[in-house]
Design a protein around this motif. Sequence first.
Motif, PDB file in Angstrom:
ATOM      1  N   GLU A 155      85.881  38.120  87.256  1.00  0.00           N
ATOM      2  CA  GLU A 155      84.458  38.050  86.922  1.00  0.00           C
ATOM      3  C   GLU A 155      84.239  38.762  85.592  1.00  0.00           C
ATOM      4  O   GLU A 155      84.590  39.935  85.442  1.00  0.00           O
ATOM      5  N   ILE A 186      81.729  26.961  87.209  1.00  0.00           N
ATOM      6  CA  ILE A 186      82.443  28.120  87.732  1.00  0.00           C
ATOM      7  C   ILE A 186      83.561  27.631  88.660  1.00  0.00           C
ATOM      8  O   ILE A 186      83.534  26.498  89.144  1.00  0.00           O
ATOM      9  N   LYS A 188      85.141  28.484  92.225  1.00  0.00           N
ATOM     10  CA  LYS A 188      84.830  29.228  93.442  1.00  0.00           C
ATOM     11  C   LYS A 188      85.751  28.772  94.570  1.00  0.00           C
ATOM     12  O   LYS A 188      85.763  27.598  94.936  1.00  0.00           O
ATOM     13  N   ALA A 216      75.179  32.445  84.948  1.00  0.00           N
ATOM     14  CA  ALA A 216      76.465  31.824  84.642  1.00  0.00           C
ATOM     15  C   ALA A 216      76.373  31.055  83.328  1.00  0.00           C
ATOM     16  O   ALA A 216      75.368  30.391  83.055  1.00  0.00           O
ATOM     17  N   ARG A 235      84.278  33.340  87.122  1.00  0.00           N
ATOM     18  CA  ARG A 235      82.973  33.020  86.550  1.00  0.00           C
ATOM     19  C   ARG A 235      82.691  33.958  85.379  1.00  0.00           C
ATOM     20  O   ARG A 235      83.169  35.095  85.331  1.00  0.00           O
TER      21      ARG A 235
END
Length: 337
Positions: A155, A186, A188, A216, A235
């Motif tokens: 992150e 992103i 995930k 984001a 992200r």
Amino acid sequence: MSVNTKKPVLIVGGSGIVGSQAAKALRRLQPELPITIGGRDMGKAEAVAREIGGADTARIDLERADLGQPGGRAYSAVAMFLKDDTLNSLKYAQANGLPYLSISTGLFEIGPEVARYIHKPTSAPILMDSTWLAGTATLPALYFAREFRTIEAIEIAAVLDEQDLGGPAAYVDFERQTKAAPNALILKDGKWLWVSGEEAKRSFRGVDGTEVQAQAYSLLDGVSLAAATDARSIRFDLAVGESAARRRGEPFSSETIIEIAGQLKDGRTGRVRHELVHPAGQAPLTAVGVAVGIERLLGLVGGAPVAPGLYLPDVLIDPEYMVRRLKEAGTQIRRGP
């Protein structure tokens, strides 16, 4: 110095706020490298050329395939500090076999540049440097990632002070990249997702402990880090507002927070946080990122001149070298709790 690097590097937009700092950074790293400051305002370009020394100027016309350059003019590389909607700068670099670096193309708009490469893959090395501040988040992240055996999540959160948006070209880039693509990409749990609304929002702890709200943001950092690390979640979030330095009553600063979670090399599971702060804002960081990219393309550090191909910064540049150059330029790097 090779025969090719006796020719100047053409920095298009080199008289702007960030471009001029990049020219100065490149001069510090490579004192003997000729540089041409390209632009439309010759007065500003000539002022930058005088300041850095060993430089001249060129009037650039992006509406022309030859960029308005006389037939006998030759360069060693082309670096772009503004969005070239015609792609004439890239076509010029390919036609002349010149290394090419650009920093203004968003993730959602790389198609035309990629297509140019696919059609002429052996013409020139192309460095797609449109990561956050020209690789100065991605490469440190990879440097910090070296203490992990496997990585689960990365992150990155950046604070861009509202007084630090740069010059007119940088502001146009920011407006385009934030409004033309309302969704952000992103990674995930191993899946790429375009997110918006609440899913695109994230809060994080700033460098002074303040809770910061961010959104984001899609640059090339996420896809580059995913390919380099095989992390399952990645992200990048951006907060535009007041930096920690300005909250203290000081001039604006640039702040990047990198958090990595996974299995450490000693077998423990952990989450490691690093903070990168520059007291003069984002321009000095971008300047270093571009200067390091240029010297690598030309083979002035890190190996031979780069062969024709399509590259991301982490494919060419040693993360440790970037971190060292960032520290030399005044970046404060600290490991957080």
